[in-house]
Design an enzyme around this catalytic site. Structure first.
Site, mmCIF file in Angstrom:
data_model
loop_
_atom_site.group_PDB
_atom_site.id
_atom_site.type_symbol
_atom_site.label_atom_id
_atom_site.label_comp_id
_atom_site.label_asym_id
_atom_site.label_seq_id
_atom_site.Cartn_x
_atom_site.Cartn_y
_atom_site.Cartn_z
ATOM 1 N N GLY A 36 1.277 2.094 -6.029
ATOM 2 C CA GLY A 36 1.856 3.269 -5.361
ATOM 3 C C GLY A 36 3.317 3.361 -5.747
ATOM 4 O O GLY A 36 3.730 2.877 -6.811
ATOM 5 N N ARG A 37 4.093 3.964 -4.874
ATOM 6 C CA ARG A 37 5.520 4.119 -5.165
ATOM 7 C C ARG A 37 6.221 2.772 -5.292
ATOM 8 O O ARG A 37 7.045 2.559 -6.188
ATOM 9 C CB ARG A 37 6.177 4.946 -4.053
ATOM 10 C CG ARG A 37 5.780 6.406 -4.098
ATOM 11 C CD ARG A 37 5.926 7.047 -2.745
ATOM 12 N NE ARG A 37 4.928 6.506 -1.835
ATOM 13 C CZ ARG A 37 4.361 7.189 -0.849
ATOM 14 N NH1 ARG A 37 4.731 8.413 -0.612
ATOM 15 N NH2 ARG A 37 3.460 6.638 -0.083
ATOM 16 N N ILE A 38 5.877 1.838 -4.379
ATOM 17 C CA ILE A 38 6.553 0.536 -4.421
ATOM 18 C C ILE A 38 6.095 -0.246 -5.657
ATOM 19 O O ILE A 38 6.911 -0.854 -6.353
ATOM 20 C CB ILE A 38 6.292 -0.255 -3.115
ATOM 21 C CG1 ILE A 38 6.854 0.526 -1.915
ATOM 22 C CG2 ILE A 38 6.930 -1.638 -3.193
ATOM 23 C CD1 ILE A 38 6.415 -0.013 -0.554
ATOM 24 N N ARG A 75 -6.720 2.260 -6.802
ATOM 25 C CA ARG A 75 -7.855 3.176 -6.603
ATOM 26 C C ARG A 75 -7.898 4.219 -7.705
ATOM 27 O O ARG A 75 -8.962 4.585 -8.200
ATOM 28 C CB ARG A 75 -7.732 3.888 -5.254
ATOM 29 C CG ARG A 75 -8.369 3.169 -4.089
ATOM 30 C CD ARG A 75 -7.999 3.871 -2.814
ATOM 31 N NE ARG A 75 -6.553 4.145 -2.804
ATOM 32 C CZ ARG A 75 -5.895 4.743 -1.831
ATOM 33 N NH1 ARG A 75 -6.546 5.165 -0.786
ATOM 34 N NH2 ARG A 75 -4.588 4.937 -1.892
ATOM 35 N N SER A 76 -6.708 4.724 -8.082
ATOM 36 C CA SER A 76 -6.688 5.735 -9.135
ATOM 37 C C SER A 76 -5.670 5.337 -10.194
ATOM 38 O O SER A 76 -4.735 4.581 -9.921
ATOM 39 C CB SER A 76 -6.333 7.098 -8.539
ATOM 40 O OG SER A 76 -5.129 6.990 -7.815
ATOM 41 N N ARG A 89 0.497 -6.351 3.370
ATOM 42 C CA ARG A 89 0.005 -6.725 4.688
ATOM 43 C C ARG A 89 -0.780 -8.038 4.569
ATOM 44 O O ARG A 89 -1.555 -8.219 3.625
ATOM 45 C CB ARG A 89 -0.932 -5.651 5.257
ATOM 46 C CG ARG A 89 -0.239 -4.374 5.730
ATOM 47 C CD ARG A 89 0.615 -4.596 6.972
ATOM 48 N NE ARG A 89 1.229 -3.357 7.442
ATOM 49 C CZ ARG A 89 2.422 -2.905 7.057
ATOM 50 N NH1 ARG A 89 3.145 -3.586 6.191
ATOM 51 N NH2 ARG A 89 2.899 -1.779 7.555
ATOM 52 N N GLU A 125 1.509 -12.039 12.808
ATOM 53 C CA GLU A 125 2.973 -12.096 12.762
ATOM 54 C C GLU A 125 3.555 -12.071 14.165
ATOM 55 O O GLU A 125 3.096 -11.278 14.984
ATOM 56 C CB GLU A 125 3.501 -10.906 11.953
ATOM 57 C CG GLU A 125 3.041 -10.977 10.506
ATOM 58 C CD GLU A 125 3.554 -9.829 9.632
ATOM 59 O OE1 GLU A 125 4.341 -9.013 10.130
ATOM 60 O OE2 GLU A 125 3.163 -9.779 8.459
ATOM 61 N N HIS A 129 8.641 -10.816 7.121
ATOM 62 C CA HIS A 129 8.353 -9.386 6.958
ATOM 63 C C HIS A 129 9.656 -8.576 6.874
ATOM 64 O O HIS A 129 9.933 -7.733 7.742
ATOM 65 C CB HIS A 129 7.461 -8.881 8.101
ATOM 66 C CG HIS A 129 6.707 -7.635 7.750
ATOM 67 N ND1 HIS A 129 5.438 -7.358 8.200
ATOM 68 C CD2 HIS A 129 7.048 -6.578 6.956
ATOM 69 C CE1 HIS A 129 5.043 -6.183 7.733
ATOM 70 N NE2 HIS A 129 6.006 -5.691 6.963
ATOM 71 N N ILE A 130 10.421 -8.829 5.804
ATOM 72 C CA ILE A 130 11.728 -8.173 5.647
ATOM 73 C C ILE A 130 11.785 -7.260 4.424
ATOM 74 O O ILE A 130 12.868 -6.963 3.910
ATOM 75 C CB ILE A 130 12.882 -9.209 5.584
ATOM 76 C CG1 ILE A 130 12.628 -10.249 4.465
ATOM 77 C CG2 ILE A 130 13.080 -9.893 6.928
ATOM 78 C CD1 ILE A 130 13.864 -11.082 4.114
HETATM 79 C C1 GLV Z 1 6.569 -2.328 6.543
HETATM 80 O O1 GLV Z 1 5.798 -3.217 6.347
HETATM 81 C C2 GLV Z 1 6.242 -0.966 6.266
HETATM 82 O O2 GLV Z 1 5.053 -0.647 6.158
HETATM 83 O O3 GLV Z 1 7.174 -0.165 6.176
HETATM 84 C C1 GLV Z 2 3.065 2.010 -0.382
HETATM 85 O O1 GLV Z 2 2.669 0.917 -0.714
HETATM 86 C C2 GLV Z 2 3.722 2.929 -1.283
HETATM 87 O O2 GLV Z 2 3.170 3.120 -2.358
HETATM 88 O O3 GLV Z 2 4.811 3.416 -0.968
#
Ligand code: GLV
Ligand code: GLV
Length: 327
Positions: free
Chosen positions: A155-157, A177-178, A237, A266, A285-286
């Site tokens: 995805g974006r990240i 997925r795509s 996650r 968590e 989770h930072i």
């Molecule tokens: C943190 O885990 C978020 O989904 O922004």
């Molecule tokens: C979530 O994982 C995103 O792609 O921003």
């Protein structure tokens, strides 16, 4: 009076706009989540909820929330929200994508590098007065540059992590997925089946959302498919991982180490067997935790509520199919 409940103490200034359109109640604790019974009680009368990932916005809550128009989660992930039930009740659900992409990609890369180069072990070594001499193989880790990075969840990240990896001359594989043609064209990322991602990568990086399809996808067999020299990095996650299987893979040296920002439960207990391994880097989770980004996230969540209460379509709506311009 229009009522909004904010489930955690957030910086005052980020709620200024919200306070002009609603009576805002803020749960006063910064670190302790609002108790379930308080959340259920507030949800019954609230027009809007500004929630955290630790709040379960499930069928029980939604079915009693007869005034609720909008739930704005201060996160990109929304596995804590039953979006289907919300949609059925005409409740708008929003998340905070985009504003946290680069910050989370930075942390993912930090985690990868810290794990590969044994940064926490090395820092402790100095602090605990173990550094007596330079030695040829002292705290020698694994290289990052020119290695193969396998991104699960492009995805974006994921794309922002791939961009960082290209600066380290890494080969980027991905499974999603795509297909993401843009990332293939601009960074030469290669789409591969999941099994191939596992077997070819030196770093398997998990960035996919938690869904019915991805829950527990990193189990015993997945770790056995990885190279013994490979590292597993998780910044999405904990639920995507069967932690017991990961722990066994580390114990049996089936993989070289793990960098984890997220956990099945968590906060993870400091007695958890995963934390006994020196080659595990565990963070609380930072991913999105820079001051700038957290302020952007809470402002966006807050603005999304303002928009819905004003009858405007919010910027980052997860269920746009329920939005009607006449509402
Ligand atoms: C943190 O885990 C978020 O989904 O922004
Ligand atoms: C979530 O994982 C995103 O792609 O921003």
């Amino acid at each position: 009076m229009t009522k909004v409940f904010v489930t955690r103490c957030v910086p005052e200034e980020s709620l200024r706009a919200l306070k002009t359109v609603a009576e805002v109640e803020v749960w006063p604790e910064e670190e302790m989540p609002v108790p379930r019974e308080v959340l259920l009680e507030r949800a019954k009368t609230a027009d809007g909820l500004l929630t955290m990932i630790s709040d379960q916005v499930d069928e029980e809550l939604l079915s009693a929330a007869n005034h609720l128009k909008v739930v704005a989660n201060m996160a990109v992930g929304f596995d804590n929200i039953d979006v289907e039930t919300a949609s059925a009740k005409g409740i708008v659900v929003c998340n905070t994508p985009d504003v946290l992409t680069d910050t989370t990609a930075d942390l993912t890369f930090i985690l990868l590098m810290a794990t590969a180069r044994r940064i926490l072990e090395a820092a402790d070594f100095v602090k605990h007065d173990k550094w007596k001499n330079w030695a040829p193989m002292l705290l020698a880790g694994s290289d990052i540059h020119h290695k193969t990075l396998g991104i699960f969840g492009m995805g974006r990240i994921g794309a922002a992590v791939a961009k960082r990896a290209s600066g380290f001359d890494m080969k980027v594989l991905y499974h999603n997925r795509s297909r993401n043609q843009n990332i293939e064209d601009t960074l030469g990322a290669e789409y591969v089946p999941f099994e191939e991602l596992l077997s070819r990568s030196d770093f398997v990086v998990c960035l996919a959302p938690l869904t019915k399809e991805t829950k527990g996808i990193f189990h015993e067999g997945a770790f056995q498919s990885m190279k013994r020299s490979a590292f597993f990095i998780n910044a999405s996650r904990g639920g995507l991982v069967v932690e017991e299987d990961l722990e066994r893979a580390l114990l049996n040296k089936e993989i070289a180490g793990a960098g984890l920002d997220v956990f099945e439960e968590e906060p993870i207990s400091n007695k958890h067997p995963l934390l006994t391994h020196p080659n595990v880097v565990a963070l609380p989770h930072i991913g999105s935790a820079s001051v700038e980004t957290r302020l952007h996230m809470v402002s966006l969540a807050s603005q999304n509520i303002v928009d819905v209460l004003n009858g405007d379509k919010p910027k980052t709506i997860l269920n746009p199919e329920i939005w009607r311009t006449e509402s």
